[in-house]
Design a protein around this motif. Structure first.
Motif, mmCIF file in Angstrom:
data_model
loop_
_atom_site.group_PDB
_atom_site.id
_atom_site.type_symbol
_atom_site.label_atom_id
_atom_site.label_comp_id
_atom_site.label_asym_id
_atom_site.label_seq_id
_atom_site.Cartn_x
_atom_site.Cartn_y
_atom_site.Cartn_z
ATOM 1 N N SER A 457 1.970 -4.412 -4.190
ATOM 2 C CA SER A 457 1.409 -3.118 -4.603
ATOM 3 C C SER A 457 0.400 -2.716 -3.549
ATOM 4 N N ASN A 458 0.282 -1.428 -3.348
ATOM 5 C CA ASN A 458 -0.680 -0.945 -2.380
ATOM 6 C C ASN A 458 -2.080 -1.067 -2.974
ATOM 7 N N PRO A 484 -3.575 2.896 -5.702
ATOM 8 C CA PRO A 484 -2.894 4.139 -5.323
ATOM 9 C C PRO A 484 -3.396 5.339 -6.124
ATOM 10 N N GLY A 520 -0.526 -2.694 2.190
ATOM 11 C CA GLY A 520 -0.071 -1.336 2.453
ATOM 12 C C GLY A 520 -0.292 -0.961 3.903
ATOM 13 N N ASP A 599 3.059 8.609 8.060
ATOM 14 C CA ASP A 599 3.414 8.149 6.720
ATOM 15 C C ASP A 599 2.750 6.794 6.485
ATOM 16 N N ASP A 601 0.270 4.258 3.441
ATOM 17 C CA ASP A 601 -0.129 4.030 2.051
ATOM 18 C C ASP A 601 -1.631 4.171 1.868
ATOM 19 N N THR A 631 -1.609 11.250 -3.718
ATOM 20 C CA THR A 631 -0.889 10.082 -4.258
ATOM 21 C C THR A 631 -1.192 8.796 -3.487
ATOM 22 N N LYS A 632 -2.054 8.896 -2.500
ATOM 23 C CA LYS A 632 -2.327 7.763 -1.624
ATOM 24 C C LYS A 632 -3.690 7.138 -1.929
#
Length: 1326
Positions: A457-458, A484, A520, A599, A601, A631-632
């Motif tokens: 998971s980030n 996130p 991430g 791009d 995370d 969303t980051k």
């Protein structure tokens, strides 16, 4: 797939050697197209060919780095240093050894027998042969005589045999030429390949350097290694003479021994003595080279700082202080170079007297034990010494010197390669097979896990982390958890540790306690924007593929659309190094756009909002940070607290510790925190244009810019004689130059007298023994005693030695003086240049002149010059001997001299142009390396290491192409000269055999001199061409002495303002226009306004409105039309220092120089320590614990201080200077609100008596100003008290503050009203 970042290639032509046959390569036929181009015109970038596959930087760098990494991994002890020499030997050893074997076969299998053929020709002419009537049908003839040269009672030599032996002399010379040049060419190429591979390896190491190493002199050290140290590997063609030289001496002793017995050893004593002498001198050279390299590092580092901070230096009027600092480092460097010059002077003198003294001792020793010595024996010995002359006095010392310098270069490069590496950088540049060594290298294993193990998971999870920077704890027990779709804000005063948190998340800083877990892909926007030379689009894409839809969304989110419409070529507008042609806000947004376009995370945004006005800042926060990145995981370090009301997770840092953590409401409801945030939504700047409309042509269809203005200045044609004249006059006046040249002539005259007298002495001995001779002997020598002959020859040798030594010492002293003078002229010209020069020329280009070109002037040019003069005078000496012997030989000589001159003339056209092109092609290598080191954290965060390696390799390939063409042309020139020299010698030899059989001594003299001509003449001609080619370094230095300067620093006599000027600080602008270039449109237009003494002026306006241009105009940094008066004195009529010293500035981008804190405040030592420390206390700098803090050492660029702390140092500078005029150019952009308020309070107290100009994004800092200046498009739109402007509903200023909301309008109206009432107590309210 990633693409290359910003490079376009001009290399579209195939290499001429790529498809050449072996015969074409051996005869250099493939170089003809090079000379054809050189005859027609100057070479350009479009004439460069693709490098040969074996010369490609990518392949060579990968090959060398693979072996280095393998040896690093196989170490059993971490303290053991792998052998870089072993790595080089593994990669290139067999190639170098094979060429050495070919050279050895030529020297020891062919050329060593040339004197035997000379002896046989002279035996044919001798009295003994004439009187010999012995015939033996089974005796030795032709080659049999060569094998049995020393046999007794040999039969008479026939005329046909003599012709055969004459051909043998020529044949040995031809074989030497055929082998020598191709072998030396490929040894040159091998050296070039080592240099290419080493540069690539060094750059790859730069990408993996631990961030703790990027301080102090590192940039200067790397640039010096790339510009000077690696060049030492290119001189490999002399290295084999380290074994060939002594071996040739041994062979020569053996052959001479059979002629004169043990006297051969005595005669060879001077040559044998040279071997240990050369070793000792080489060892001394090695240590001096280390000393010189370190001092050159320091000079280049100082120069790099000066170039980087030139704008600030000019505004502070610190040119003299930095000039003194650079001259001091240059003086230390020259002390080392002068010591090296003494050694070089000794080495260069050996060529004149070593072999001659050996010949003298051989004859003297033999005659002291025997009654006779024949002409044949004399010139047989002389011929061997002629072979040794080139081998032992030119090639052998060259080899020793170059090996000594290579040892130093290897040590310095190894020291650099052993520096600590970070564990977060891509290992592939340094170790292409890194994935096979995961078990041996924990750094590789860590990177593998981060890149190739899918994140569960980030998340960012930091537990009780503490970090040290040096000995100082910068973060203590820090904790943070980010998931996130979350935004975490880091706030706190200047120097509280916000940037350290970013570096810790990036793993650039490793905690000594606690745990950091980052899952991430990260993307990073640095506090100091990283802008490299290229287009705006290149800077944003940064190697990513261009996606038009995504690109437009990103630039809209980053508020760049309007900026693109203002830039002359949209997003294809070229920007200088560090974005010098962009505003601070534009740099910050381009830096942010690069981060957002990737791009990722996790997005780490280090203070991206400070350099922009609040309207743009609000857009960035809402549209980019909270919109595009919603969303980051976003970690935002900021001082702009007005945007954080909706942020759920805020961490307040103080002195490296967490003071508070929680939501906005939780934190700022506390009493002690209320002062950190403004009462209401903050102010805005004048950027009112909507940021949505833009023409599509700006994005894709606009034509590219004309980049010719950005091209490096370069001369054309053959180097002008005026260049040499300038060089000579830099070293001394005409009398000094004439005296120096006379010393060269005297040394050669003494040497030629010895050569001539040897033939006379041989005649005397022949006549004394045989009672007659086959020659003519001057009457004065008829009964000349042997003792007088010995004295005369000994005196000639001694005179040659003493004059040549004195000549060399005097010459190198002359050259060092010229170097000092040229360097000082170039430095003074560069520091006096207008700012336009620094916009058009990046730091790499300027540093190239101060490192590579000055290195050539310091070391390479003097050697090639003395070699040229010495060898060409030797040729003149040979011609003089020919004239004495036979005047008819002048016909041959005149014809061949004319041919040589024509060939040299055509060669120089090509070589000078290629040398200039080679110098220009090298500048991007330095610029790229410099930019990489400044943006290393950004590069690693984006994972762009391999793309940057690819770009570096491309720059190297461009330079390799130019270097290859120059080397090939140079060798082809030498080859042709040697072939023609062989033809010339053939004509001379057969002329004497056919026409002058009557004088064996003169024939012997000519034959021995001819052997010396082969090789040494072409070397001299090539050195003369090299000398002229190296003069391009002087030419390039002189180009930078003719830069358009600023107006004079000092006032003309009678126009100096008095010492108390300005007393009031009254300023008047009258019809002021300003432009950055004479052919560009004005950036200020007809500005007319008055500023009363002690007034506080706030300047507002959108990006490009002309706010900073007002500052440039006050300091006269650009082209001014109109007038500026300060206290009634027109600033254009006084010296720049008289003006600039009276204006204090706190710049937008704070500049800190390496040195003590004291030096950064007061480089002239004008103020006592108490005053300096008091200023630091006034600005509340964390370092100011006691007065000893003045001795704290600042790293280059102030990297050991936060940006805010650097700004406080700049404020302290202003307080120390205590001038009547102060300019604040967005000076509080990078500090928190509390520090901003503190700075404003300090300014009001310390500068109450001053006239103050403030350019600010925070309108509350200028609302209590006496007047506000509203700028747009370089024109004054409004200029009045803020209270009056607010009350005018149609004013631009009122429209500006209206965007901040009604609450702020009322707040600002109240502040402005209070200010009005305070300054106009009797005036009714407006």
């Amino acid at each position: 797939m990633m693409r290359r970042i910003s490079t376009t290639s001009h290399m579209t032509l195939d290499n001429t050697a790529a498809k050449a046959s072996w015969l074409s390569k051996a005869s250099f036929w493939y170089t003809i197209p090079i000379f054809k181009i050189g005859l027609k015109r100057d070479f350009s970038e479009y004439d460069l060919t693709r490098p040969l596959p074996e010369h490609e930087s990518a392949k060579l760098g990968k090959r060398l780095s693979k072996q280095w990494s393998k040896r690093m991994s196989n170490r059993k002890n971490a303290k053991v240093r792998p052998s870089l020499v072993g790595v080089i030997a593994h990669c290139f050893g067999w190639e170098i050894a094979a060429y050495g074997l070919a050279l050895g076969l030529m020297e020891l299998g062919c050329r060593i027998y040339q004197p035997i053929f000379v002896g046989l020709v002279l035996r044919y002419l001798s009295i003994i042969n004439i009187d010999n009537n012995t015939t033996n049908p089974y005796g030795h003839t032709y080659m049999g005589r060569v094998a049995h040269y020393y046999g007794d009672n040999q039969e008479r030599i026939s005329t046909n045999e003599s012709m055969f032996y004459a051909f043998g002399i020529v044949f040995c010379g031809i074989v030497a030429v055929i082998v020598y040049h191709p072998v030396f060419t490929y040894l040159n190429y091998a050296g070039m390949k080592i240099r290419i591979a080493m540069c690539s390896l060094i750059y790859r190491k730069v990408l993996r350097l631990d961030s703790s190493q990027l301080t102090g002199k590192m940039i200067g050290n790397v640039i010096n290694i790339l510009s000077n140290d690696v060049n030492k590997f290119e001189q490999l063609h002399f290295i084999h003479y380290l074994w060939l030289g002594p071996t040739t001496v041994a062979f020569s002793i053996y052959f001479i021994y059979w002629e004169i017995g043990w006297c051969a050893v005595i005669g060879m004593a001077p040559v044998l003595f040279c071997i240990p002498l050369q070793v000792i001198l080489a060892c001394m050279t090695k240590y001096l080279r280390i000393e010189t390299a370190l001092r050159t590092d320091h000079r280049v580092q100082v120069m790099n700082e000066i170039i980087s901070g030139i704008r600030v230096i000019k505004m502070y009027a610190w040119e003299y202080a930095f000039s003194a600092a650079l001259h001091k480092t240059r003086k230390h460097e020259m002390h080392s170079l002068i010591k090296s010059s003494v050694i070089k002077g000794i080495m260069m003198s050996l060529i004149l007297f070593t072999t001659r003294s050996g010949h003298f001792f051989s004859c003297y020793c033999y005659l002291s034990q025997h009654e006779k010595i024949t002409v044949e024996s004399v010139f047989y010995i002389v011929s061997y010494f002629q072979i040794l002359r080139m081998t032992m006095t030119v090639y052998y010392p060259q080899g020793m010197g170059h090996v000594a310098e290579m040892i130093v270069a290897v040590k310095r490069i190894t020291d650099f390669l052993m520096l600590p590496e970070t564990h977060i950088a891509n290992p592939e540049p340094m170790d292409p097979k890194w994935m096979t060594r995961l078990a041996k290298n924990p750094n590789y294993a860590y990177y593998y896990r981060k890149r190739f193990t899918p994140a569960r998971s980030n998340i960012i999870d930091i537990q009780n982390a503490s970090i040290k920077y040096g000995k100082m704890i910068v973060l203590d027990n820090f904790m943070m958890l980010c998931k996130p779709a979350s935004l975490t804000a880091l706030i706190g005063p200047v120097g509280s540790g916000k940037s350290c948190v970013m570096q810790m998340i990036l793993q650039e800083l490793t905690p000594f306690e606690g745990k950091v877990s980052v899952e991430g892909v990260p993307s990073y926007s640095a506090q100091d924007p990283f802008i490299f030379r290229g287009s705006v689009r290149d800077n944003i894409l940064f190697g990513q593929q261009y996606n038009r839809e995504k690109y437009q969304v990103v630039i809209r989110a980053c508020a760049l659309i309007r900026d693109f419409s203002l830039l002359p070529y949209g997003d294809r507008t070229p920007v200088g190094e560090k974005g010098i042609s962009l505003s601070g806000g534009q740099r910050a947004r381009i830096n942010l756009a690069r981060c957002v376009y990737k791009d990722a995370d996790i997005y780490l945004l280090d203070d991206p909002l400070s350099a922009v006005d609040t309207n743009v800042g609000k857009h960035l926060f809402e549209e980019c940070i909270c919109g595009y990145l919603k969303t980051k995981i976003v970690v935002l370090a900021t001082h702009q607290l007005q945007y954080l009301k909706s942020v759920k997770h805020i961490i307040v840092l103080e002195d490296g510790r967490i003071k508070l953590a929680g939501s906005y409401d939780h934190i700022f409801t506390r009493r002690d925190m209320k002062t950190l945030v403004p009462d209401a939504e903050e102010d805005a700047d004048a950027d009112a244009i909507p940021m949505t409309a833009i023409k599509s042509t700006v994005m894709s269809n606009i034509k590219g810019p004309n980049l010719k203005e950005f091209e490096e200045m370069r001369s054309s044609g053959v180097v002008n004689c005026s260049i040499l004249k300038h060089y000579y006059l830099a070293g001394g006046n005409c009398c000094v130059v004439l005296f120096m040249l006379s010393l060269f002539i005297l040394a050669q005259v003494a040497a030629s007298i010895f050569d001539y007298f040897i033939s006379v002495w041989a005649k005397i001995e022949d006549k004394r023994y045989f009672g007659r001779g086959t020659f003519w002997l001057p009457e004065q020598f008829d009964n000349f005693p042997r003792s007088e002959c010995i004295k005369a020859a000994g005196f000639a040798v001694l005179s040659t030695m003493l004059i040549s030594l004195f000549r060399s010492f005097f010459f190198y002293g002359f050259c060092m003086k010229a170097s000092i003078s040229l360097h000082n002229k170039m430095f003074n010209s560069v520091t006096r240049a207008n700012m336009r020069f620094f916009t058009l020329n990046d730091s790499g280009r300027i540093l190239n002149r101060f490192s590579k070109d000055m290195g050539a002037v310091d070391e390479i040019l003097p050697y090639s010059m003395v070699d040229t003069y010495q060898i060409l005078l030797n040729f003149v000496g040979v011609i003089w001997l020919l004239m004495i012997i036979d005047a008819w030989l002048l016909i041959f000589t005149a014809i061949f001299t004319a041919i040589f001159y024509i060939i040299r003339k055509y060669y120089l056209k090509a070589s000078c142009s290629l040398k200039r092109l080679e110098g220009v092609a090298r500048s991007p290598v330095f610029t790229h390396t410099n930019a990489t080191m400044q943006g290393l954290a950004t590069i690693r965060a984006h994972g762009n290491e391999m793309q940057l390696v690819e770009e570096f390799d491309h720059y190297q390939d461009t330079h390799t192409s130019a270097s290859f063409l120059f080397m090939a042309a140079s060798r082809a020139f030498g080859y042709l000269l040697d072939v023609l020299t062989c033809v010339y010698i053939t004509c001379i030899i057969y002329y004497f055999l056919l026409m002058r059989k009557d004088d064996s001594a003169y024939v012997g003299l000519i034959l021995s001199q001819s052997i010396g001509l082969t090789g040494i003449f072409q070397w001299g001609m090539r050195q003369s061409a090299e000398f002229e080619t190296q003069l391009t370094a002087v030419e390039r230095v002189l180009e930078f002495t003719n830069i358009e300067p600023e107006p004079p620093l000092e006032s003309e006599p009678g126009k100096e303002p008095d010492g108390s000027w300005p007393r009031q600080g009254d300023i008047n602008f009258k019809n002021l226009s300003m432009r950055y270039s004479t052919h560009e449109t004005p950036v200020l237009r007809n500005v007319t306004l008055s500023v009363n003494p002690k007034e506080k002026i706030g300047i507002v306006g959108r990006t490009g409105a002309g706010k900073s241009s007002i500052v440039a105009a006050l300091f006269r940094l650009s082209y001014i039309e109109g007038s500026i008066y300060i206290d009634g004195i027109e600033t254009g009529g006084i010296g720049l220092h008289a003006l600039r010293k009276q204006i204090s500035i706190i710049p937008q981008e704070p500049v800190i120089f390496s040195g003590t804190l004291r030096y950064n405040l007061d480089p002239f030592d004008e103020y006592p320590d108490v005053v300096l420390y008091s200023a630091l206390v006034d600005v509340d700098l964390r370092l100011a614990e006691n007065i000893d803090c003045l001795d704290e050492v600042m790293s280059e660029g102030g990297v050991n201080l936060s940006v805010g702390s650097r700004q406080l140092v700049c404020l302290a500078r202003a307080i120390v200077r205590n001038n009547k005029i102060l300019i604040m150019d967005e000076a509080t952009a990078n500090v928190d609100l509390q520090t901003d308020l503190f700075i404003q309070k300090t300014i009001r107290e310390k500068f109450a008596h001053c006239t103050v100009f403030t350019i600010a994004h925070r309108l509350n800092t200028i609302m209590d100003s006496d007047k506000v200046l509203v700028m747009d498009s370089g024109m004054v739109m409004e200029y009045d008290h803020p209270h009056k402007l607010i009350e005018q509903k149609d004013s631009m200023f009122f429209k500006l503050i209206s965007k901040t909301g009604q609450q702020n309008v009322e707040k600002f109206r109240g502040i402005a009203k209070q200010s009005w009432d305070r300054t106009h107590p009797a005036d009714p309210a407006v």
